[in-house]
Design an enzyme around this catalytic site. Structure first.
Site, PDB file in Angstrom:
ATOM      1  N   HIS A  51      12.210  16.570 -10.960  1.00  0.00           N
ATOM      2  CA  HIS A  51      13.600  16.159 -11.189  1.00  0.00           C
ATOM      3  C   HIS A  51      14.457  17.318 -11.688  1.00  0.00           C
ATOM      4  O   HIS A  51      15.668  17.340 -11.444  1.00  0.00           O
ATOM      5  CB  HIS A  51      13.653  14.995 -12.185  1.00  0.00           C
ATOM      6  CG  HIS A  51      13.322  13.679 -11.564  1.00  0.00           C
ATOM      7  ND1 HIS A  51      14.113  12.556 -11.715  1.00  0.00           N
ATOM      8  CD2 HIS A  51      12.288  13.296 -10.768  1.00  0.00           C
ATOM      9  CE1 HIS A  51      13.570  11.542 -11.051  1.00  0.00           C
ATOM     10  NE2 HIS A  51      12.462  11.973 -10.480  1.00  0.00           N
ATOM     11  N   ASP A  96      15.899  25.163 -13.756  1.00  0.00           N
ATOM     12  CA  ASP A  96      16.671  25.832 -14.805  1.00  0.00           C
ATOM     13  C   ASP A  96      16.681  25.058 -16.117  1.00  0.00           C
ATOM     14  O   ASP A  96      17.469  25.361 -17.017  1.00  0.00           O
ATOM     15  CB  ASP A  96      18.110  26.055 -14.340  1.00  0.00           C
ATOM     16  CG  ASP A  96      18.802  24.758 -13.924  1.00  0.00           C
ATOM     17  OD1 ASP A  96      18.209  23.668 -14.116  1.00  0.00           O
ATOM     18  OD2 ASP A  96      19.929  24.819 -13.402  1.00  0.00           O
ATOM     19  N   HIS A 142       2.618  11.389  -5.912  1.00  0.00           N
ATOM     20  CA  HIS A 142       2.526   9.971  -6.241  1.00  0.00           C
ATOM     21  C   HIS A 142       1.080   9.482  -6.275  1.00  0.00           C
ATOM     22  O   HIS A 142       0.839   8.288  -6.373  1.00  0.00           O
ATOM     23  CB  HIS A 142       3.333   9.136  -5.243  1.00  0.00           C
ATOM     24  CG  HIS A 142       4.813   9.293  -5.394  1.00  0.00           C
ATOM     25  ND1 HIS A 142       5.723   8.740  -4.517  1.00  0.00           N
ATOM     26  CD2 HIS A 142       5.544   9.940  -6.333  1.00  0.00           C
ATOM     27  CE1 HIS A 142       6.955   9.046  -4.911  1.00  0.00           C
ATOM     28  NE2 HIS A 142       6.866   9.777  -6.010  1.00  0.00           N
TER      29      HIS A 142
END
Length: 426
Positions: A133, A141, A259
């Site tokens: 994410h 970053d 997953h």
């Protein structure tokens, strides 16, 4: 008389020639002066302007890149430019970046993750998801770690990140790094290195990572809302989302193999069980036996109530501002199971990382719609079949894809900063 005229003409001609040479010297001096000023403006613009349109002398090299925008919205042009620059930015990362300044950095991260994993194994998928994410939104970053503050709308508050966990784990890692080497190791490097260690602990491959990332000075909540893949995405949207970040179909199939571990809350697939695409029936692509199993775990009314309750709680109530290793274990134990959920490795942890996931998709046993959609396309299904039968191929490809993801849109000096507290900009 003729001689006098000739001499006068020669003198005149000589004066004209001398005058022209002086003018050439002046012009060259002016050109050199302009060139010098222009070079200075080039360098100034590369460090001081937010947008190319604001600077008529836009110039970029391996060390100078446009500063990140102060707000979430990013133009298509800037995003394309940033992708083009990624290759040259990665060149400024290197292996053992902290060898001289903090040689124990990677060992500290490895030890911290392993210690917490022994107490609560669920931190592994939490840290994997946290890295994805972060990197998928404007690059690796550490922008996802920032809390909301003046001028910063936190990515934690975007809908795709509502159930994101692992912030407290990074806080612990960062505090240990700061104790050993103050102001040296970035939060961005801590995130990708912790994710790598988590993958190894979950049974996945080890892969080498260059370091030297720096931390963003802003957050991108709006981009997080619209750019992160959704559990409801169909195949076309999956391919589009990953392609926008430079990943082909094979790499998309590979990365979704993450997953293979963790838990998925019922609210993310409840519509497949009871009201698929508004039909008030189940998704016909789900194996009938597996459908019964899912319904036994996810009651329609219970899942809806828990989903509503979780949405009413602000992110500040989901994470601790002053974590300790014991509080992290308690929080992860409670927050990951308080809503109805199913383990991704529902048949048990005995299978190799990736094997069960891909075999399940071929049997119509994908839990999330986005996962099952990988069998809907000819090329994507080919890779699902390949990984289902050859776990070593999957591990090799997964390691390569994670290396690529971990290098996506990184900041390097002099851009960004090294945060001492991963939640705040200084």
């Amino acid at each position: 008389m003729d001689f006098t005229r000739k001499l006068s003409f020669l003198v005149f001609l000589l004066c004209v020639i001398i005058s022209m040479q002086n003018q050439d010297v002046d012009i060259n001096d002016q050109k050199f002066e302009f060139s010098s000023r222009t070079d200075q403006k080039y360098k100034y613009c590369s460090l001081s302007y937010d947008d190319d349109d604001d600077c008529p002398y836009s110039f970029f090299d391996d060390y100078s890149f446009p500063p990140l925008p102060m707000f979430a919205t990013t133009s298509v042009e800037r995003r394309k430019l940033k992708q083009q620059q990624t290759a040259s930015v990665v060149g400024s990362l290197r292996y053992d970046y902290y060898q001289q300044t903090c040689p124990q950095a990677e060992r500290i991260i490895r030890s911290s993750v392993r210690d917490l994993f022994r107490k609560q194994p669920r931190i592994a998928p939490a840290l994997m998801r946290l890295a994805f994410h972060d990197c998928f939104v404007e690059g690796c970053d550490a922008s996802v770690l920032l809390d909301s503050a003046d001028g910063i709308h936190s990515e934690k508050e975007s809908p795709p990140n509502e159930s994101l966990k692992g912030y407290d784990v990074i806080d612990i890692i960062k505090s240990e790094l700061e104790e050993a080497c103050p102001g040296v190791v970035s939060c961005a490097d801590a995130v990708v290195l912790a994710a790598r260690e988590s993958i190894v602990l979950a049974g996945g491959p080890f892969y080498p990572l260059k370091t030297g990332r720096r931390d963003s000075m802003t957050s991108f909540a709006e981009d997080a809302t619209f750019e992160l893949p959704s559990p409801q995405d169909d195949l076309a949207k999956i391919i589009e989302s990953f392609s926008a970040k430079g990943f082909d179909e094979r790499e998309a199939v590979t990365l979704l193999g993450a997953h293979s571990t963790g838990v998925v809350h019922c609210k993310f697939f409840i519509n497949r069980l009871y009201n698929f695409s508004g039909t008030k029936t189940s998704d016909p692509s789900i194996n009938s036996e597996f459908l019964s199993f899912l319904k036994s775990k996810c009651n329609n009314s219970a899942a809806s109530l828990m989903s509503s309750a979780s949405k009413s709680r602000p992110p500040s109530q989901l994470i601790s501002a002053s974590p300790s290793p014991s509080s992290v274990v308690v929080q992860l134990s409670s927050t990951l199971v308080e809503e109805p959920a199913i383990k991704m490795d529902y048949e048990g942890p005995g299978e190799s990382f990736g094997t069960l996931y891909y075999r399940s998709l071929l049997q119509g046993r994908g839990i999330l719609f986005v996962d099952q959609q990988l069998t809907a396309g000819e090329e994507t299904k080919t890779w699902v079949q390949a990984y289902a039968s050859d776990v070593s191929l999957f591990h090799k490809d997964f390691g390569s894809a994670m290396m690529k993801l971990s290098n996506l849109g990184v900041l390097t000096a002099p851009m960004g900063q090294i945060r001492r507290d991963c939640r705040k900009v200084y």
